[in-house]
Design a protein around this motif. Sequence first.
Motif, PDB file in Angstrom:
ATOM      1  N   GLU A 117       0.821  -1.218   0.000  1.00  0.00           N
ATOM      2  CA  GLU A 117       0.000   0.000   0.000  1.00  0.00           C
ATOM      3  C   GLU A 117       0.855   1.268   0.000  1.00  0.00           C
ATOM      4  O   GLU A 117       0.609   2.211   0.748  1.00  0.00           O
ATOM      5  N   SER A 118       1.871   1.285  -0.871  1.00  0.00           N
ATOM      6  CA  SER A 118       2.803   2.415  -0.880  1.00  0.00           C
ATOM      7  C   SER A 118       2.722   3.300  -2.121  1.00  0.00           C
ATOM      8  O   SER A 118       3.449   4.297  -2.199  1.00  0.00           O
ATOM      9  N   PHE A 119       1.859   2.977  -3.095  1.00  0.00           N
ATOM     10  CA  PHE A 119       1.757   3.783  -4.315  1.00  0.00           C
ATOM     11  C   PHE A 119       0.302   4.137  -4.606  1.00  0.00           C
ATOM     12  O   PHE A 119      -0.598   3.319  -4.434  1.00  0.00           O
ATOM     13  N   ASP A 120       0.105   5.361  -5.089  1.00  0.00           N
ATOM     14  CA  ASP A 120      -1.245   5.809  -5.452  1.00  0.00           C
ATOM     15  C   ASP A 120      -1.659   5.304  -6.823  1.00  0.00           C
ATOM     16  O   ASP A 120      -2.839   5.042  -7.062  1.00  0.00           O
ATOM     17  N   THR A 121      -0.708   5.215  -7.729  1.00  0.00           N
ATOM     18  CA  THR A 121      -0.968   4.732  -9.085  1.00  0.00           C
ATOM     19  C   THR A 121       0.062   3.670  -9.428  1.00  0.00           C
ATOM     20  O   THR A 121       1.259   3.896  -9.284  1.00  0.00           O
ATOM     21  N   VAL A 122      -0.412   2.510  -9.871  1.00  0.00           N
ATOM     22  CA  VAL A 122       0.478   1.421 -10.283  1.00  0.00           C
ATOM     23  C   VAL A 122       0.103   1.027 -11.704  1.00  0.00           C
ATOM     24  O   VAL A 122      -1.048   0.672 -11.973  1.00  0.00           O
ATOM     25  N   THR A 123       1.063   1.115 -12.620  1.00  0.00           N
ATOM     26  CA  THR A 123       0.793   0.811 -14.021  1.00  0.00           C
ATOM     27  C   THR A 123       1.644  -0.362 -14.497  1.00  0.00           C
ATOM     28  O   THR A 123       2.725  -0.617 -13.984  1.00  0.00           O
ATOM     29  N   CYS A 124       1.133  -1.041 -15.508  1.00  0.00           N
ATOM     30  CA  CYS A 124       1.904  -2.028 -16.262  1.00  0.00           C
ATOM     31  C   CYS A 124       1.379  -1.942 -17.689  1.00  0.00           C
ATOM     32  O   CYS A 124       0.313  -2.475 -18.006  1.00  0.00           O
ATOM     33  N   LEU A 125       2.119  -1.249 -18.543  1.00  0.00           N
ATOM     34  CA  LEU A 125       1.614  -0.852 -19.855  1.00  0.00           C
ATOM     35  C   LEU A 125       2.423  -1.485 -20.976  1.00  0.00           C
ATOM     36  O   LEU A 125       3.632  -1.288 -21.067  1.00  0.00           O
ATOM     37  N   ALA A 126       1.734  -2.253 -21.804  1.00  0.00           N
ATOM     38  CA  ALA A 126       2.365  -2.907 -22.957  1.00  0.00           C
ATOM     39  C   ALA A 126       3.530  -3.792 -22.540  1.00  0.00           C
ATOM     40  O   ALA A 126       4.603  -3.745 -23.141  1.00  0.00           O
TER      41      ALA A 126
END
Length: 214
Positions: A117-126
Amino acid sequence: MASPAERLMHNRVFSQLYERAWRPVFTRGFSLGGSSTLTYDRALRAYLVRPGERSVLDIACGPGNYAQDAARGLTGDGVYVGLDYSQAMLTQAATANPIERGCFVRGDAHHLPFASESFDTVTCLAALYLIPDPLPVLDEMARVVAPGGELIIFTSVRASVAALPGAAALAGLTGLRLFGRTELLTRLAAHELTQVEQTITGVGQYVHARKPLR
């Protein structure tokens, strides 16, 4: 043994060509020659660049395709962290994206080196379709996102021509995975994520979800 796709991601020359040569062609391929994926990608970049004091984790960031967008609008203590397993990609990312509010870290997406629970936005793109055993990566994404935070994913989907018999097996020979239409949604639901939205563009899918506030 590493797949052809995995070997490419660790290649220094490919890391330098990826953004300006390979990725535009590959993105159009997700739309089967159309522009729907490109249109959605532009909307996503505009969303990522919005002003705000938030922490962003970009998993499998590659040569920093979204680093400038995700970092540009950050304010206050906002920070961008790009993570990748390929040192060649990270070197290119740091060279091509000198950002003040961020850094690039080498790490395994199956075992993220960050507190829960340490990031507001987590992405994994392409990228998820290139990662061996990718579903545990979703578990890790759900673990490190903060309550009220969001997950953003762009990856493949068995839709359109990718749903034809033999398509998944053919893609697998190159190291690419084609996900079922509900495969990611089911995994995210197991973590009680809410507001799950899926947008399919050709043989690609964008998925957005949130972790509920307690």
